[in-house]
Motif scaffolding. Structure first.
Motif, PDB file in Angstrom:
ATOM      1  N   TYR A 154      10.952 -24.861  82.105  1.00 17.25           N
ATOM      2  CA  TYR A 154      11.938 -23.976  81.379  1.00 17.25           C
ATOM      3  C   TYR A 154      12.195 -24.303  80.054  1.00 17.25           C
ATOM      4  CZ  TYR A 154      13.492 -23.717  86.413  1.00 17.25           C
ATOM      5  OH  TYR A 154      13.328 -23.304  87.797  1.00 17.25           O
ATOM      6  N   ASP A 166      22.142 -20.951  86.081  1.00 19.81           N
ATOM      7  CA  ASP A 166      21.083 -22.182  86.801  1.00 19.81           C
ATOM      8  C   ASP A 166      21.831 -23.206  86.064  1.00 19.81           C
ATOM      9  OD1 ASP A 166      19.203 -23.144  88.286  1.00 19.81           O
ATOM     10  OD2 ASP A 166      17.756 -22.099  87.435  1.00 19.81           O
ATOM     11  N   ASP A 167      21.337 -24.319  86.926  1.00 18.07           N
ATOM     12  CA  ASP A 167      21.898 -25.758  86.631  1.00 18.07           C
ATOM     13  C   ASP A 167      21.441 -26.301  85.340  1.00 18.07           C
ATOM     14  OD1 ASP A 167      23.006 -28.456  87.909  1.00 18.07           O
ATOM     15  OD2 ASP A 167      21.241 -29.059  86.820  1.00 18.07           O
ATOM     16  N   ASN A 170      18.788 -29.506  86.023  1.00 26.25           N
ATOM     17  CA  ASN A 170      17.780 -29.373  87.199  1.00 26.25           C
ATOM     18  C   ASN A 170      17.863 -27.866  87.790  1.00 26.25           C
ATOM     19  OD1 ASN A 170      15.815 -29.822  88.973  1.00 26.25           O
ATOM     20  ND2 ASN A 170      17.156 -30.375  90.617  1.00 26.25           N
ATOM     21  N   PRO A 171      17.367 -26.867  86.717  1.00 28.43           N
ATOM     22  CA  PRO A 171      17.253 -25.510  87.223  1.00 28.43           C
ATOM     23  C   PRO A 171      16.308 -25.323  88.045  1.00 28.43           C
ATOM     24  CG  PRO A 171      16.044 -25.814  85.150  1.00 28.43           C
ATOM     25  CD  PRO A 171      16.867 -27.111  85.370  1.00 28.43           C
ATOM     26  N   THR A 172      16.293 -24.263  89.245  1.00 24.76           N
ATOM     27  CA  THR A 172      15.580 -24.137  90.132  1.00 24.76           C
ATOM     28  C   THR A 172      15.173 -22.596  90.482  1.00 24.76           C
ATOM     29  OG1 THR A 172      17.502 -24.055  91.668  1.00 24.76           O
ATOM     30  CG2 THR A 172      16.520 -26.167  91.367  1.00 24.76           C
ATOM     31  N   THR A 173      15.774 -21.618  89.403  1.00 23.79           N
ATOM     32  CA  THR A 173      15.531 -20.213  89.800  1.00 23.79           C
ATOM     33  C   THR A 173      13.942 -20.048  89.694  1.00 23.79           C
ATOM     34  OG1 THR A 173      16.082 -19.986  87.634  1.00 23.79           O
ATOM     35  CG2 THR A 173      17.588 -19.161  89.095  1.00 23.79           C
ATOM     36  N   ASP A 175      11.561 -22.218  90.091  1.00 22.14           N
ATOM     37  CA  ASP A 175      10.917 -22.980  91.350  1.00 22.14           C
ATOM     38  C   ASP A 175      10.911 -22.141  92.455  1.00 22.14           C
ATOM     39  OD1 ASP A 175      11.212 -26.378  90.725  1.00 22.14           O
ATOM     40  OD2 ASP A 175      12.061 -24.795  89.326  1.00 22.14           O
ATOM     41  N   ARG A 176      12.071 -21.491  92.777  1.00 23.74           N
ATOM     42  CA  ARG A 176      12.208 -20.812  94.061  1.00 23.74           C
ATOM     43  C   ARG A 176      11.378 -19.346  94.138  1.00 23.74           C
ATOM     44  NH1 ARG A 176      18.033 -19.394  94.420  1.00 23.74           N
ATOM     45  NH2 ARG A 176      18.240 -20.253  92.505  1.00 23.74           N
ATOM     46  N   LYS A 179       7.667 -20.222  94.405  1.00 25.03           N
ATOM     47  CA  LYS A 179       7.464 -20.479  95.767  1.00 25.03           C
ATOM     48  C   LYS A 179       7.163 -19.054  96.569  1.00 25.03           C
ATOM     49  CE  LYS A 179       9.699 -25.038  96.300  1.00 25.03           C
ATOM     50  NZ  LYS A 179      10.695 -26.039  96.511  1.00 25.03           N
ATOM     51  N   PRO A 187       6.765 -31.250  92.029  1.00 26.06           N
ATOM     52  CA  PRO A 187       8.112 -31.975  91.169  1.00 26.06           C
ATOM     53  C   PRO A 187       7.677 -32.182  89.785  1.00 26.06           C
ATOM     54  CG  PRO A 187       7.586 -32.852  93.251  1.00 26.06           C
ATOM     55  CD  PRO A 187       6.396 -32.280  92.857  1.00 26.06           C
ATOM     56  N   LYS A 191      11.081 -30.736  83.166  1.00 24.98           N
ATOM     57  CA  LYS A 191      11.125 -29.234  83.239  1.00 24.98           C
ATOM     58  C   LYS A 191      12.171 -28.717  81.966  1.00 24.98           C
ATOM     59  CE  LYS A 191      12.649 -28.681  87.554  1.00 24.98           C
ATOM     60  NZ  LYS A 191      12.971 -28.023  88.605  1.00 24.98           N
TER      61      LYS A 191
END
Length: 300
Positions: A154, A166-167, A170-173, A175-176, A179, A187, A191
């Motif tokens: 990111y 997002d966080d 530890n952003p995850t948008t 990542d999702r 996937k 992991p 990031k």
């Protein structure tokens, strides 16, 4: 689905980061999203100008916000991380500092512009995950990126200091999203670590070392490719391998925009997505299906 947004490309997406725009526009169109580029937009001043003159930097950024508001925009898509940060900084500065707000309003008034603060600055990841939705994205996937191991990177500007979608750590948008495309997300604890940004042009060894650390960790984690959301990050991680190798060894791994991976999963041609511009080429594993051929029209 029919969603409409104003679009601020910024300077990078018309220059060295053109592959970002080349992939973003067809991907959004494929999802039924309309993006209207701002008329007569100007450079946001990038992040460096904030340290030279915060007031003047805010004036530059606010002109784009005023143009978007004048055009009736509620949301302004801003893909470049530096532009996203600066436009948001200008919005916050105008709220928090009466002195900056007055300076900006006087400058905008001289150009017969006004800005009330209604236009929101949005990142494409935010739009994709929260407006369009991952279920809709999944419906468009015809070429799942099965077996492709991706390190989501990111950078440090999109989620800090304004973690609006997002966080911050530890952003995850992304990542999702990856996937949803069928990719295997490795992991990646680095990031949000800085890639070296403009240090590569001012204190090269310091900047290059920061890029090297990210590249090395992606390889150590078994990634096939790094996916990024920032033009400067993509440039730093893709463009300095010769210099990095002379100092610390070979850590070559392709670095692409997340929108390029989306386009591949949607079955769009690689050249249409700007993948030919990558200095370290992306090689898809055999497990990723070939681009589906267009259906043959049925003969009467």
């Amino acid at each position: 689905m029919n969603l409409n947004y104003s679009y601020f490309p910024g300077c990078s997406l018309k220059g060295l980061g053109r592959a970002y725009e080349e992939s973003l526009l067809p991907v959004m169109k494929h999802l039924g999203v309309e993006m209207q580029e701002l008329d007569d937009w100007n450079c946001c001043g990038a992040t460096a100008y904030m340290s030279v003159s915060e007031e003047k930097a805010c004036v530059l950024a606010a002109r784009n916000l005023a143009i978007a508001e004048q055009a009736g925009a509620q949301d302004l898509i801003t893909p470049c991380s530096a532009c996203y940060l600066v436009l948001n900084k200008a919005k916050h500065a105008m709220t928090d500092s009466p002195a900056i707000r007055d300076t900006v309003h006087r400058a905008l008034g001289a150009a017969k512009l006004t800005y009330s603060g209604k236009t929101a600055v949005r990142h494409p990841l935010d739009i994709l995950v929260h407006d369009i939705g991952l279920d809709v994205v999944k419906e468009k996937v015809v070429r799942p990126l099965k077996g492709l191991k991706v390190a989501p990177y990111y950078g440090c500007q999109v989620v800090r200091p304004y973690s609006t979608f997002d966080d911050a750590w530890n952003p995850t948008t992304m990542d999702r999203l990856l996937k949803t495309l069928g990719a295997e997300v490795v992991p990646f604890p680095l990031k949000t670590k800085c890639c070296g940004a403009s240090l590569t042009g001012t204190i090269p060894e310091a900047g290059l070392r920061l890029s090297y650390i990210i590249l090395k960790e992606a390889l150590r984690r078994g990634a096939d490719v790094i996916a990024t959301i920032c033009p400067l990050c993509q440039f730093n991680l893709d463009g300095y391998h010769d210099q990095i190798e002379r100092h610390w060894g070979n850590v070559r791994i392709p670095t692409v925009y997340f929108t390029q991976l989306m386009g591949l999963a949607f079955g769009l041609p690689a050249k249409q997505l700007g993948l030919h511009r990558c200095l370290v080429p992306l090689r898809l594993p055999a497990s990723v299906a070939p681009i589906p051929s267009p259906a043959t029209p049925t003969q009467p």
